[in-house]
Design a protein around this motif. Structure first.
Motif, PDB file in Angstrom:
ATOM      1  N   THR A   1       0.641  -1.196   0.100  1.00 39.47           N
ATOM      2  CA  THR A   1       0.003  -0.044  -0.116  1.00 39.47           C
ATOM      3  C   THR A   1       0.861   1.386  -0.013  1.00 39.47           C
ATOM      4  N   ASN A   2       0.775   2.335  -0.769  1.00 43.35           N
ATOM      5  CA  ASN A   2       1.607   3.413  -0.923  1.00 43.35           C
ATOM      6  C   ASN A   2       0.819   4.420  -0.179  1.00 43.35           C
ATOM      7  N   ALA A   3       1.987   5.509  -0.020  1.00 44.41           N
ATOM      8  CA  ALA A   3       1.414   6.560   0.766  1.00 44.41           C
ATOM      9  C   ALA A   3       0.166   7.282   0.318  1.00 44.41           C
ATOM     10  N   THR A   4       0.014   7.432  -0.775  1.00 41.46           N
ATOM     11  CA  THR A   4      -1.360   8.166  -1.256  1.00 41.46           C
ATOM     12  C   THR A   4      -2.334   7.359  -1.013  1.00 41.46           C
ATOM     13  N   GLN A   5      -2.207   5.932  -1.090  1.00 39.12           N
ATOM     14  CA  GLN A   5      -3.487   4.922  -0.575  1.00 39.12           C
ATOM     15  C   GLN A   5      -3.658   5.178   0.892  1.00 39.12           C
ATOM     16  N   VAL A   6      -2.633   5.378   1.719  1.00 41.90           N
ATOM     17  CA  VAL A   6      -3.110   5.457   2.982  1.00 41.90           C
ATOM     18  C   VAL A   6      -3.778   6.947   3.379  1.00 41.90           C
ATOM     19  N   ALA A   7      -3.328   7.911   2.661  1.00 44.44           N
ATOM     20  CA  ALA A   7      -4.109   9.133   2.796  1.00 44.44           C
ATOM     21  C   ALA A   7      -5.264   8.791   2.335  1.00 44.44           C
ATOM     22  N   GLU A   8      -5.656   8.058   1.427  1.00 41.77           N
ATOM     23  CA  GLU A   8      -7.006   8.036   0.867  1.00 41.77           C
ATOM     24  C   GLU A   8      -7.744   7.338   1.812  1.00 41.77           C
ATOM     25  N   PHE A   9      -7.227   6.220   2.367  1.00 42.67           N
ATOM     26  CA  PHE A   9      -7.953   5.372   3.508  1.00 42.67           C
ATOM     27  C   PHE A   9      -8.112   6.507   4.472  1.00 42.67           C
ATOM     28  N   TYR A  10      -7.201   7.248   4.953  1.00 47.40           N
ATOM     29  CA  TYR A  10      -7.794   8.210   6.208  1.00 47.40           C
ATOM     30  C   TYR A  10      -8.786   9.029   5.575  1.00 47.40           C
ATOM     31  N   ASN A  11      -8.620   9.838   4.544  1.00 45.57           N
ATOM     32  CA  ASN A  11      -9.733  10.697   4.225  1.00 45.57           C
ATOM     33  C   ASN A  11     -10.895  10.107   4.123  1.00 45.57           C
TER      34      ASN A  11
END
Ligand code: ATP
Length: 628
Positions: free
Chosen positions: A602-612
């Motif tokens: 899982t990449n950093a942008t995906q982690v941000a997306e999960f958070y959002n």
């Protein structure tokens, strides 16, 4: 920001043995790279190395980089390497073990041991080509045969699969473009032209060459990813030069494509909102292993994983059955499928856990315990023609007219077309009742091409877990651990997990996970390294500095209670908050993802997306929030 390109004049002396590229010179380049974190410096070390190779020994260019799809991690166990080292240096395994306890790095010990060794004659240095050939041979061997190889410093690391020096695909591409710009190989004879140019024109010409080469690589590797491997690109570049490259790199059976990936959704309403007014289809989302099946023009059948790894040895049964599943006149194809564990007695799908018990190597059809059924959902190439630009509707028609089903062996993915929520809900329920994971919902006619390596919003996944409100799991890299206390003394107590930031090319911590399976301890113990490499983004806070560090090798699928902004963890730093990262609360181990490389985590942008996504009040994601 690119470094100034320097023109290097062509050597005119005839080639000698010394101009062969020694493995030592590649290792020296690796060491320089390992000792810096500056991207421009890394690029220029690598460019210099490539220029030398193109100029003196173009045949060494591909072995220096290594083809991607057959470039399995060797991951040979430490004890076997110690035995090999003992054999090669005349020392005892006991002495090497003692050194190992003190120094911890087999590469350093190998170097020191070789230094002490008395020799009748100075051995011939290894070349990049000879090491690459040996590594390939070892990758195809198992067990004791490895003992016959005689390796030095970095080779020990290559064998252990620890040679990760923070060098990412993008950097290699840029350096390669720069080198090619300086030494356009093959027919163009750029050197001769250069000599006639003024310095400024020369610089402009070089810059333009870099732009062309990068564009070709980008088109092939990023936009289309039809050719994930350097295997085809490097020889074409050397033979035809940058200007002709695109023409000579086409999709063909025998070279795996990077698979198209799907976006998660939170509900069926999301799906209907996204696909309003667009023709789409729902398919069962089978829970097995992705299998890309190729029929080559010479009649061979190959099976590749999600990661472009050759799985043919694991699935001799699939290879045997494929010829009887094609209609007459089919000479070559690339199929996208899911291989699923199959219960012959009850004629039904078995859970993924059953498939994961299947042996990977040396599989004989007669010994197979876990049977598989292939569910084909896409056709990417047929009889000499790439189909990736065609719509799914067309690809599916060709799939159905070119192949025939054998229940329990080879079937087309179950599909259904309807705009009604009720119909889709019923289809979802039926998929789950049939031991599937949920649905894949795909555009059918418009914007319905196959997009290799892309997480496309033309493919949406609806998993049963989202519907229960639990959210998707994350695939994270295990980079460190605390030693266990109390009952867990002697094993690891908690593991430090990280996501991968592909822009910054670094692993960013996301938090600790409690886990105490002995298999995990045994697996990770083999990947211990002395200190965290420069490409680990970690806090200085002592509370989050683990007792041991691992090379980025093992990927875990985990599920977390939720995600929160963290003052210490670094995941997605700069995306959601300018100076803080995101951490996982109570991440729970689900399974080891051995079909994913650390860069595929899982990449950093995906982690941000999960958070959002978790913070959205409405269940409906907006269009742009589908983009990672
Ligand atoms: P990622 O998390 O990177 O998307 P993943 O490997 O965890 O990938 P999922 O998100 O679960 O996978 O979903 C995509 C996978 O579902 C595909 O890679 C494929 O293996 C599997 N799959 C099963 N059925 C289908 C289908 N009908 N169409 C496409 N993929 C399918």
């Amino acid at each position: 920001n690119e470094p100034k390109i320097e023109f290097i004049s062509k050597k005119t002396e005839p080639k000698t043995d010394q101009q062969i590229i020694s493995y030592g010179s590649l290792c020296e380049t690796f060491e320089k790279i390992e000792n810096t974190t500056k991207r421009l410096e890394i690029t220029s070390y690598l460019t210099k190395f490539f220029v030398n190779v193109i100029e003196n020994a173009p045949d060494s260019l591909l072995p220096s980089i290594g083809p991607e799809y057959d470039g399995k991690e060797l991951g040979i166990g430490e004890s076997l390497l110690m035995k090999a080292l003992a054999g090669a240096t005349g020392r005892t395994v006991k002495a090497i073990k003692a050194d190992m306890e003190e120094k911890g790095d087999l590469g350093t010990i190998a170097q020191a041991s070789k230094g002490k060794q008395m020799m009748m004659m100075k051995p011939k240095p290894h070349t990049v080509n000879s090491v690459f050939e040996a590594l390939k041979t070892i990758a195809n061997f198992s067990g004791a045969s490895v003992l016959e190889f005689n390796y030095g410093h970095n080779k020990e690391k290559s064998l252990e699969g620890k040679l990760r020096i923070g060098l990412a695909h993008q950097t290699i591409l840029i350096a390669l473009s720069h080198a090619v710009a300086q030494k356009e190989p093959g027919k163009l004879n750029v050197d001769k032209e250069y000599l006639k140019l003024s310095e400024s024109k020369r610089q402009a010409y070089l810059a333009e060459t870099v732009a062309i080469v990068k564009q070709v690589f980008r088109q092939i590797n990023i936009d289309f990813s039809e050719i994930p491997s350097y295997d085809m690109i490097i020889p074409a570049l050397l033979e035809h030069g940058s200007r002709e490259l695109a023409k000579h790199c086409q999709l063909s059976p025998g070279i795996p494509l990077k698979p198209m990936l799907a976006h998660p959704t939170k509900s069926l309403t999301d799906v209907l909102n996204r696909f309003e007014g667009v023709a789409f289809t729902c398919e069962y989302k089978y829970d097995g292993e992705r299998a890309q099946i190729h029929l080559l023009k010479d009649g061979r059948v190959m099976v590749y994983s999600r990661n472009s790894e050759n799985l043919s040895e694991k699935y001799p049964d699939i290879i045997e059955r494929m010829p009887s599943c094609v209609n007459p006149g089919i000479k070559s194809f690339v199929l996208d499928c899911e291989a699923v564990a199959w219960d012959i007695k009850h004629q039904c799908i078995l859970p993924f856990q059953v498939l994961s018990t299947r042996k990977r190597k040396d599989v004989q059809t007669k010994d197979i315990q876990v049977q598989v059924c292939i569910f084909a959902f896409d056709l990417l190439y047929l009889n000499g023609e790439a189909l990736v630009k065609e719509s799914l509707k067309k690809r599916r028609e060709l799939l159905k007219s070119s192949f025939k089903e054998f229940p329990g062996q080879f079937e087309f993915a179950k599909s259904m077309e309807s705009n009604s929520v009720d119909d889709i809900q019923n289809f979802l329920d039926a998929s789950i009742a049939g031991n599937c994971e949920g649905l894949m919902v795909k555009t059918l006619e418009v914007e319905a091409s196959y997009e290799p390596s892309k997480r496309s919003r033309n493919w949406l996944k609806v998993k049963k877990d989202y519907i229960n409100g639990m959210g998707d799991s994350l695939d994270l890299v295990v980079i460190g651990a605390f030693m266990g206390k109390g009952k867990r003394t002697g094993t690891y107590g908690a593991y430090l997990l990280a996501c991968y930031d592909d822009d910054k090319e670094e692993y960013q911590t996301t938090g600790f996970s409690d886990e105490n399976l002995t298999e995990n301890y045994k697996l990770l113990k083999q990947h211990v390294i002395d200190s965290p490499p420069s490409y680990y983004a970690i806090s200085d806070s002592p509370n989050v500095r683990p007792d041991v560090w691992f090379s980025p090798t093992v990927v875990w699928e985990v599920k977390a209670a939720d995600l929160s902004i963290s003052p210490v963890h670094k995941a997605a730093i700069g995306i959601v908050d300018p100076s803080k990262g995101i951490s996982l609360r109570f991440p729970r181990f689900i399974r080891v993802r051995d079909d994913k490389t650390p860069e595929n985590a899982t990449n950093a942008t995906q982690v941000a997306e999960f958070y959002n996504a978790q913070n959205l009040n409405s269940v409906t994601l907006q269009d742009d929030e589908f983009e990672y």
